[in-house]
Design a protein around this motif. Structure first.
Motif, PDB file in Angstrom:
ATOM      1  N   VAL A  84       0.861  -1.185   0.000  1.00  0.00           N
ATOM      2  CA  VAL A  84       0.000   0.000   0.000  1.00  0.00           C
ATOM      3  C   VAL A  84       0.897   1.236   0.000  1.00  0.00           C
ATOM      4  O   VAL A  84       1.729   1.391   0.897  1.00  0.00           O
ATOM      5  CB  VAL A  84      -0.919  -0.001   1.237  1.00  0.00           C
ATOM      6  N   GLU A  85       0.729   2.093  -0.994  1.00  0.00           N
ATOM      7  CA  GLU A  85       1.630   3.244  -1.165  1.00  0.00           C
ATOM      8  C   GLU A  85       0.815   4.525  -1.320  1.00  0.00           C
ATOM      9  O   GLU A  85      -0.056   4.609  -2.183  1.00  0.00           O
ATOM     10  CB  GLU A  85       2.510   3.025  -2.408  1.00  0.00           C
ATOM     11  N   MET A  86       1.127   5.536  -0.507  1.00  0.00           N
ATOM     12  CA  MET A  86       0.357   6.785  -0.572  1.00  0.00           C
ATOM     13  C   MET A  86       0.642   7.591  -1.835  1.00  0.00           C
ATOM     14  O   MET A  86      -0.199   8.361  -2.289  1.00  0.00           O
ATOM     15  CB  MET A  86       0.611   7.644   0.677  1.00  0.00           C
ATOM     16  N   GLY A 165      21.096   7.889  -5.459  1.00  0.00           N
ATOM     17  CA  GLY A 165      21.542   6.529  -5.757  1.00  0.00           C
ATOM     18  C   GLY A 165      22.872   6.150  -5.128  1.00  0.00           C
ATOM     19  O   GLY A 165      23.415   5.084  -5.414  1.00  0.00           O
ATOM     20  N   MET A 166      23.421   7.016  -4.276  1.00  0.00           N
ATOM     21  CA  MET A 166      24.720   6.702  -3.665  1.00  0.00           C
ATOM     22  C   MET A 166      24.543   5.529  -2.713  1.00  0.00           C
ATOM     23  O   MET A 166      23.783   5.607  -1.751  1.00  0.00           O
ATOM     24  CB  MET A 166      25.277   7.906  -2.919  1.00  0.00           C
ATOM     25  N   ALA A 167      25.232   4.459  -2.998  1.00  0.00           N
ATOM     26  CA  ALA A 167      24.991   3.182  -2.331  1.00  0.00           C
ATOM     27  C   ALA A 167      26.224   2.809  -1.513  1.00  0.00           C
ATOM     28  O   ALA A 167      27.126   2.141  -1.983  1.00  0.00           O
ATOM     29  CB  ALA A 167      24.681   2.111  -3.370  1.00  0.00           C
ATOM     30  N   PRO A 527      22.251   6.249   3.789  1.00  0.00           N
ATOM     31  CA  PRO A 527      21.638   5.139   4.537  1.00  0.00           C
ATOM     32  C   PRO A 527      21.013   3.968   3.779  1.00  0.00           C
ATOM     33  O   PRO A 527      20.763   2.925   4.372  1.00  0.00           O
ATOM     34  CB  PRO A 527      20.550   5.833   5.342  1.00  0.00           C
ATOM     35  N   PHE A 528      20.695   4.072   2.466  1.00  0.00           N
ATOM     36  CA  PHE A 528      19.760   3.063   1.958  1.00  0.00           C
ATOM     37  C   PHE A 528      20.340   1.650   1.836  1.00  0.00           C
ATOM     38  O   PHE A 528      19.594   0.676   1.894  1.00  0.00           O
ATOM     39  CB  PHE A 528      19.021   3.520   0.691  1.00  0.00           C
ATOM     40  N   VAL A 529      21.654   1.517   1.688  1.00  0.00           N
ATOM     41  CA  VAL A 529      22.208   0.156   1.651  1.00  0.00           C
ATOM     42  C   VAL A 529      22.041  -0.509   3.019  1.00  0.00           C
ATOM     43  O   VAL A 529      21.705  -1.696   3.120  1.00  0.00           O
ATOM     44  CB  VAL A 529      23.690   0.152   1.216  1.00  0.00           C
TER      45      VAL A 529
HETATM   46  P1  FAE Z   1      11.165   5.267   2.024  1.00  0.00           P
HETATM   47  O1  FAE Z   1      12.074   4.946   0.904  1.00  0.00           O
HETATM   48  O2  FAE Z   1      11.007   6.699   2.415  1.00  0.00           O
HETATM   49  O3  FAE Z   1       9.729   4.655   1.658  1.00  0.00           O
HETATM   50  C1  FAE Z   1       8.589   4.863   2.450  1.00  0.00           C
HETATM   51  C2  FAE Z   1       7.369   4.862   1.542  1.00  0.00           C
HETATM   52  O4  FAE Z   1       6.197   4.806   2.350  1.00  0.00           O
HETATM   53  C3  FAE Z   1       7.233   6.108   0.677  1.00  0.00           C
HETATM   54  O5  FAE Z   1       7.047   5.732  -0.672  1.00  0.00           O
HETATM   55  C4  FAE Z   1       6.004   6.815   1.250  1.00  0.00           C
HETATM   56  O6  FAE Z   1       5.281   7.545   0.275  1.00  0.00           O
HETATM   57  C5  FAE Z   1       5.209   5.668   1.807  1.00  0.00           C
HETATM   58  N1  FAE Z   1       4.298   6.038   2.901  1.00  0.00           N
HETATM   59  C6  FAE Z   1       4.556   6.848   3.939  1.00  0.00           C
HETATM   60  N2  FAE Z   1       3.490   6.934   4.779  1.00  0.00           N
HETATM   61  C7  FAE Z   1       2.527   6.087   4.232  1.00  0.00           C
HETATM   62  C8  FAE Z   1       1.215   5.739   4.625  1.00  0.00           C
HETATM   63  N3  FAE Z   1       0.661   6.213   5.761  1.00  0.00           N
HETATM   64  N4  FAE Z   1       0.506   4.900   3.825  1.00  0.00           N
HETATM   65  C9  FAE Z   1       1.059   4.410   2.680  1.00  0.00           C
HETATM   66  N5  FAE Z   1       2.312   4.722   2.271  1.00  0.00           N
HETATM   67  C10 FAE Z   1       3.043   5.552   3.047  1.00  0.00           C
HETATM   68  O7  FAE Z   1      11.577   4.497   3.349  1.00  0.00           O
HETATM   69  N6  FAE Z   1      20.143   7.633   0.571  1.00  0.00           N
HETATM   70  C11 FAE Z   1      21.257   7.010   0.131  1.00  0.00           C
HETATM   71  O8  FAE Z   1      21.657   5.980   0.694  1.00  0.00           O
HETATM   72  N7  FAE Z   1      21.966   7.496  -0.948  1.00  0.00           N
HETATM   73  C12 FAE Z   1      21.592   8.651  -1.585  1.00  0.00           C
HETATM   74  O9  FAE Z   1      22.227   9.054  -2.574  1.00  0.00           O
HETATM   75  C13 FAE Z   1      20.443   9.341  -1.115  1.00  0.00           C
HETATM   76  N8  FAE Z   1      20.068  10.518  -1.672  1.00  0.00           N
HETATM   77  C14 FAE Z   1      18.875  11.097  -1.272  1.00  0.00           C
HETATM   78  C15 FAE Z   1      18.415  12.238  -1.930  1.00  0.00           C
HETATM   79  C16 FAE Z   1      17.173  12.769  -1.604  1.00  0.00           C
HETATM   80  C17 FAE Z   1      16.691  13.998  -2.305  1.00  0.00           C
HETATM   81  C18 FAE Z   1      16.361  12.139  -0.621  1.00  0.00           C
HETATM   82  C19 FAE Z   1      15.007  12.684  -0.266  1.00  0.00           C
HETATM   83  C20 FAE Z   1      16.820  11.017   0.048  1.00  0.00           C
HETATM   84  C21 FAE Z   1      18.072  10.488  -0.260  1.00  0.00           C
HETATM   85  N9  FAE Z   1      18.544   9.346   0.373  1.00  0.00           N
HETATM   86  C22 FAE Z   1      19.711   8.758  -0.031  1.00  0.00           C
HETATM   87  C23 FAE Z   1      17.801   8.729   1.499  1.00  0.00           C
HETATM   88  C24 FAE Z   1      17.059   7.448   1.102  1.00  0.00           C
HETATM   89  O10 FAE Z   1      16.284   7.675  -0.059  1.00  0.00           O
HETATM   90  C25 FAE Z   1      16.175   7.011   2.285  1.00  0.00           C
HETATM   91  O11 FAE Z   1      17.030   6.779   3.392  1.00  0.00           O
HETATM   92  C26 FAE Z   1      15.385   5.767   1.985  1.00  0.00           C
HETATM   93  O12 FAE Z   1      14.531   5.953   0.885  1.00  0.00           O
HETATM   94  C27 FAE Z   1      14.557   5.332   3.200  1.00  0.00           C
HETATM   95  O13 FAE Z   1      14.037   4.036   2.929  1.00  0.00           O
HETATM   96  P2  FAE Z   1      12.782   3.492   3.729  1.00  0.00           P
HETATM   97  O14 FAE Z   1      12.493   2.134   3.239  1.00  0.00           O
HETATM   98  O15 FAE Z   1      13.000   3.690   5.182  1.00  0.00           O
END
Ligand code: FAE
Length: 547
Positions: A84-86, A165-167, A527-529
């Motif tokens: 489920v994705e918002m 995408g930095m991993a 953080p994502f890795v």
């Molecule tokens: P995440 O990827 O945020 O996924 C959570 C999902 O849940 C999202 O799609 C939301 O829309 C959805 N959601 C939230 N609330 C609800 C709800 N109530 N009902 C349904 N759906 C919901 O979580 N990290 C790196 O390691 N390397 C990078 O180069 C990097 N660059 C970044 C650049 C930007 C601009 C941003 C914003 C972040 C970056 N990050 C990077 C951080 C990384 O994307 C982030 O740590 C991860 O995406 C977090 O993963 P999660 O699975 O915790």
């Protein structure tokens, strides 16, 4: 924090060494049948939405890294999964023929339910550069929480849609502070390699790097780091490096070399849509409901959990409210999304047994940004890849790891730009406010000062060595530090505290946290890795023992 630059023209304090037009910076070994990165053509990312009253064995809230790992591994174990994705599916081109809009020319697709853009790097020559847009369920959420703007991806793929995408795998010696309750041997022996394989992580070709016009900014960053005695390192990424070479040679449609990043890449980047989610969907057991926002989870009368969700239209309005019964529920809404949901569910009596640790331990991964003004003999290049590929590692000596980041504006800026990850010790807490009916975060703006001090451990020295100064025009008039934001929210349901050591929520069997909320505020690198590797570790245990 502001300073008067010693080399200003007097024109709003902008250095005569260069200026920037617009914005564009983002900066801001397989096992267990790992998904083959970019194996499939771009899949349809969402299906017919879940029906009101449906019963599902497993429901995953959110489609980011944690949620995608959970869905794939559960499906491979024979469990049907409803994700489920918002946010939107991001699988259909707009009227311009593109799915995603360009960072340099944002339209309604750029921001989540805003009528004006909120670019992380939001000033030019000290003047604001944000613009009006139509309110729409766009891809990037600039969520304003107490004292900090938290940027997050919205849509099928979560943060992978918008990130650089930095991993990066943390250095092993730092791991005990990243996840103190997790065995480093299993992470570095099994789960980090599995995550890197599943995500399709690769390194830039070092020979190509030396001559590529689009990485001149990185080579200048290396030169300055090394002349000041700092360790400089290549950083892996999920971008398809061969594709980027073809962009550079003019044989492929440009994406990273055309300023695409912050609002999505139309080509080249291996987001979760192309890796974990494609593999999960290929099992035939995973369905994805886009534009559905979970608002409640509570025990169901006959066992399992009742999950209530609002179906949204692209204006953000609710068009239906649905109730689904799930045998198991995985919270993967991201650090902020999961934390906000859990503190609300505890406070409102839906899940009263959640313990007092829920909401605590939230950190910003020490994010802080800055730019430096180079001399005229140190141009950083008018063509810059949006994908960073290197960093300066001063973690041990000064508590900072700094990405050498692009400023892909299309003109020469003579600027070096950096996103630093620092050892900032501050942690905030989410609580539920019954008056407003919203979860709140008690982060204080002043808590960024340690991060600034740690970043200065690198850039003061480089400026002193090079005879250069900080840029003061990127985050406001006379403002050096981008200290108002984070890209890396972490924590709020910390492993071993709010949950057991595998993400099982205390007090409720069949409820799990499996995203960045588990990590106590800092990963020492991007953080994502680590989020992916931890999810791989936890879901393997959950499948082996709970199902
Ligand atoms: P995440 O990827 O945020 O996924 C959570 C999902 O849940 C999202 O799609 C939301 O829309 C959805 N959601 C939230 N609330 C609800 C709800 N109530 N009902 C349904 N759906 C919901 O979580 N990290 C790196 O390691 N390397 C990078 O180069 C990097 N660059 C970044 C650049 C930007 C601009 C941003 C914003 C972040 C970056 N990050 C990077 C951080 C990384 O994307 C982030 O740590 C991860 O995406 C977090 O993963 P999660 O699975 O915790």
């Amino acid at each position: 924090m502001t300073v008067n630059p010693p080399h200003s023209t007097g024109s709003r304090g902008v250095s005569r060494r260069g200026f920037i037009v617009g914005t564009g910076s983002i900066l801001g070994s397989a096992a267990l049948t790992a998904p083959s990165a970019r194996a499939a053509a771009i899949p349809t990312a969402a299906d017919a939405p879940v029906a009101d009253g449906a019963q599902v064995p497993a429901l995953v809230i959110g489609t980011g890294y944690g949620g995608s790992v959970a869905a794939l591994r559960l499906a491979q174990a024979g469990v049907d999964v409803q994700m489920v994705e918002m946010g939107m599916a991001w699988d259909t081109p707009g009227s311009d023929g593109k799915i995603f809009c360009n960072t340099l020319d944002p339209d309604q697709r750029s921001y989540w339910l805003r009528t004006r853009t909120k670019a992380p790097l939001n000033y030019f020559l000290g003047y604001p550069i944000d613009k009006d847009i139509s309110r729409y369920t766009g891809i990037l959420d600039a969520e304003e929480l107490g004292g900090i703007t938290v940027y997050q991806g919205r849509g099928v793929g979560g943060g992978s849609l918008v990130n650089g995408g930095m991993a990066v795998t943390p250095r092993r010696q730092n791991f005990p502070t990243v996840l103190p309750t997790v065995d480093p041997d299993e992470m570095y022996g099994v789960y980090y390699p599995r995550a890197n394989a599943g995500l399709g992580v690769g390194l830039v070709d070092p020979n190509w790097f030396e001559t590529a016009d689009c990485y001149q900014f990185s080579r200048v960053g290396r030169k300055h780091a090394q002349r000041s005695g700092f360790p400089w390192t290549f950083v892996p990424d999920v971008y398809d490096w061969d594709y980027m070479k073809r962009e550079a040679s003019g044989t492929a449609t440009r994406s990273a070399l055309d300023g695409e990043i912050l609002y999505g890449n139309n080509h080249g980047k291996k987001s979760l849509q192309q890796t974990y989610i494609a593999a999960a969907r290929a099992t035939g057991r995973v369905t994805v409901s886009a534009l559905h926002k979970v608002t409640s989870v509570r025990p169901a009368a006959g066992g399992g959990y009742t999950v209530v969700m609002d179906q949204l239209d692209t204006g953000g309005d609710t068009v239906a409210t649905k109730s689904v019964t799930a045998g198991r529920v995985f919270f993967a809404a991201g650090s902020v999304g999961t934390s906000k949901l859990l503190v609300k569910l505890r406070a409102t009596g839906a899940l009263p047994q959640l313990n007092g640790e829920v909401g605590k331990g939230w950190g910003d991964n020490g994010n802080v940004m800055c730019g430096r003004a180079n001399h005229l003999w140190d141009p950083t290049g008018k063509l810059q890849s949006t994908i960073p590929c290197s960093g300066i590692d001063n973690w041990d000596a000064g508590g900072a790891f700094a990405e050498v980041a692009p400023l892909p504006t299309g003109i020469e800026t003579y600027a070096s730009f950096y996103l630093s990850i620092t050892k900032n010790p501050h942690r905030a807490e989410f609580t539920y406010n019954p008056t407003t009916g919203a979860a709140e975060l008690n982060w204080q703006t002043a808590w960024k000062q340690p991060a600034i001090d740690m970043a200065k451990s690198i850039f003061d020295r480089i400026n002193s060595k090079e005879g250069t100064i900080y840029r003061t025009d990127l985050f406001g008039a006379y403002k050096i530090w981008g200290d108002h934001l984070t890209y890396h929210p972490l924590g709020g349901a910390v492993l071993g505290k709010a949950t057991d050591n595998y993400g099982r929520l205390q007090g409720y069997s069949g409820l799990y946290v499996i995203d960045g909320a588990l990590i106590p505020g800092n990963t020492s690198v991007n953080p994502f890795v680590t989020i992916t590797a931890l999810a791989e570790r936890n879901i393997e245990k959950i499948i082996a023992t709970d199902l």
